[in-house]
Design an enzyme around this catalytic site. Structure first.
Site, PDB file in Angstrom:
ATOM      1  N   CYS A   1     -16.132  53.726  22.593  1.00  0.00           N
ATOM      2  CA  CYS A   1     -14.886  52.975  23.287  1.00  0.00           C
ATOM      3  C   CYS A   1     -14.468  53.960  24.512  1.00  0.00           C
ATOM      4  CB  CYS A   1     -13.936  53.127  22.362  1.00  0.00           C
ATOM      5  SG  CYS A   1     -12.252  52.483  22.648  1.00  0.00           S
TER       6      CYS A   1
ATOM      7  N   HIS B   1     -22.006  44.437  25.715  1.00  0.00           N
ATOM      8  CA  HIS B   1     -21.079  43.643  26.755  1.00  0.00           C
ATOM      9  C   HIS B   1     -21.810  42.399  27.658  1.00  0.00           C
ATOM     10  CE1 HIS B   1     -17.542  45.884  26.520  1.00  0.00           C
ATOM     11  NE2 HIS B   1     -18.073  47.021  26.438  1.00  0.00           N
TER      12      HIS B   1
ATOM     13  N   GLU C   1     -12.451  41.244  23.977  1.00  0.00           N
ATOM     14  CA  GLU C   1     -13.234  42.187  23.017  1.00  0.00           C
ATOM     15  C   GLU C   1     -13.776  41.746  21.600  1.00  0.00           C
ATOM     16  OE1 GLU C   1     -12.073  46.340  22.945  1.00  0.00           O
ATOM     17  OE2 GLU C   1     -11.021  46.276  24.500  1.00  0.00           O
TER      18      GLU C   1
HETATM   19  N1  LIG Z   1     -11.834  48.631  24.492  1.00  0.00           N
HETATM   20  C1  LIG Z   1     -13.196  49.580  24.509  1.00  0.00           C
HETATM   21  C2  LIG Z   1     -14.267  48.780  23.785  1.00  0.00           C
HETATM   22  C3  LIG Z   1     -14.219  48.896  22.257  1.00  0.00           C
HETATM   23  C4  LIG Z   1     -15.420  47.830  21.883  1.00  0.00           C
HETATM   24  C5  LIG Z   1     -15.202  47.224  20.773  1.00  0.00           C
HETATM   25  N2  LIG Z   1     -14.265  46.328  20.899  1.00  0.00           N
HETATM   26  C6  LIG Z   1     -16.600  46.709  20.254  1.00  0.00           C
HETATM   27  O1  LIG Z   1     -17.552  46.721  20.947  1.00  0.00           O
HETATM   28  O2  LIG Z   1     -16.327  46.074  19.115  1.00  0.00           O
HETATM   29  C7  LIG Z   1     -13.501  50.345  25.597  1.00  0.00           C
HETATM   30  O3  LIG Z   1     -12.489  50.598  26.327  1.00  0.00           O
HETATM   31  O4  LIG Z   1     -14.662  50.640  25.808  1.00  0.00           O
END
Ligand SMILES: N[C@H](CCC[C@H](N)C(=O)O)C(=O)O
Length: 273
Positions: free
Chosen positions: A71, A161, A210
């Protein structure tokens, strides 16, 4: 149980300590404390644990209780927390995560952490296709939903992502297509979905749906994945200002990816387990 609430550009987290390694059901705690009506309210839960391979260990759980490997906004908040709470008294902190040990450099002014620069490690591109879909060109493929076609790239920045290139950031489009793309069968572990507008050669705008948390105000790993995808798809510069809803992150893609930005305390208190 003691908690602190922090945020990185509006991506907010509840932080708890479990240095005594008590057995706690983190997933259940996350769904309870992250609930914005019946709990404290946050996008995720960060847990401070002892590490035998780094200075400290960070675990992250989304508001739906699922565990994420890493994260980006969270690790900046986490680094500030462990420094200012004197759990780790170093300006450069190695943090163990499920995505590996990552280095956090703290900029400290008057014994308070102002900004944090994280070495996010190397993006993973090729292997994704073998994980998700062997004939996928991860950097440039089409996602078709109903009669809409999106140009997409999928990058593993500790967490999966998918970058969607748009001409304008449209929240209604994110709310409609984000959850559909998150759960596509080509992503057996689901994916975070980043809608990206290239403003110029040194600026991009990103809004993220997300995995496990929905539409958040900022996503650190998503911002890094967006810079990597844009750069590998022809963006001139590898040092980019990523503009989010309420502020910006500086992301530099060399061989590793570096992300620099703020982290803020909001409040602290106690909740009933
Ligand atoms: N907000 C987070 C990402 C969390 C990732 C989570 N949502 C997942 O991959 O399950 C960040 O700042 O990188």
């Amino acid at each position: 149980m003691y908690f602190a609430k922090m945020h990185g550009l509006g991506n907010d987290f509840i932080i708890i300590e479990n240095l005594e390694e008590n057995f706690l059901d983190y997933s259940k705690i996350a769904t309870k404390v992250c609930n914005r009506h019946f709990g404290i309210g946050a996008d995720g839960l960060l847990v401070v644990e002892k590490s035998d391979k780094a200075d400290i260990k960070m675990l992250i759980f989304n508001s739906d209780g699922s565990q994420a490997e890493m994260c980006g906004n969270g690790i900046r908040c986490f680094a500030k927390y462990v420094y200012e709470k004197k759990i780790v008294s170093k300006n450069i902190i190695d943090v163990e995560t499920l995505a590996g040990v990552l280095k956090a450099e703290l900029r400290v002014i008057n014994s308070k952490v102002d900004t944090v620069r994280i070495n996010m490690g190397k993006p993973v591109i090729d292997k994704i296709s073998s994980i998700y879909n062997s004939n996928l060109n991860n950097l440039n493929y089409d996602i078709k939903i109903d009669n809409k076609v999106f140009k997409a790239s999928t990058i593993l920045m500790g967490v999966p992502h998918t970058v969607i290139y748009v001409n304008e950031i449209d929240e209604n489009e994110i709310l409609f297509y984000g959850p559909k793309i998150e759960k596509l069968d080509i992503f057996p572990n689901r994916t975070n979905v980043n809608f990206v507008k290239i403003v110029d050669e040194k600026r991009i705008q990103v809004r993220t749906w997300e995995r496990g948390a929905g539409l958040t105000l900022a996503c650190g790993t998503g911002s890094c994945a967006a810079v990597v995808a844009c750069y590998l798809n022809g963006l001139t510069y590898n040092l980019v200002n990523v503009e989010l809803a309420f502020g910006k992150l500086k992301v530099e893609y060399i061989d590793d990816v570096y992300m620099e930005g703020p982290a803020e305390f909001i409040c602290e208190g106690n909740f009933v387990l």
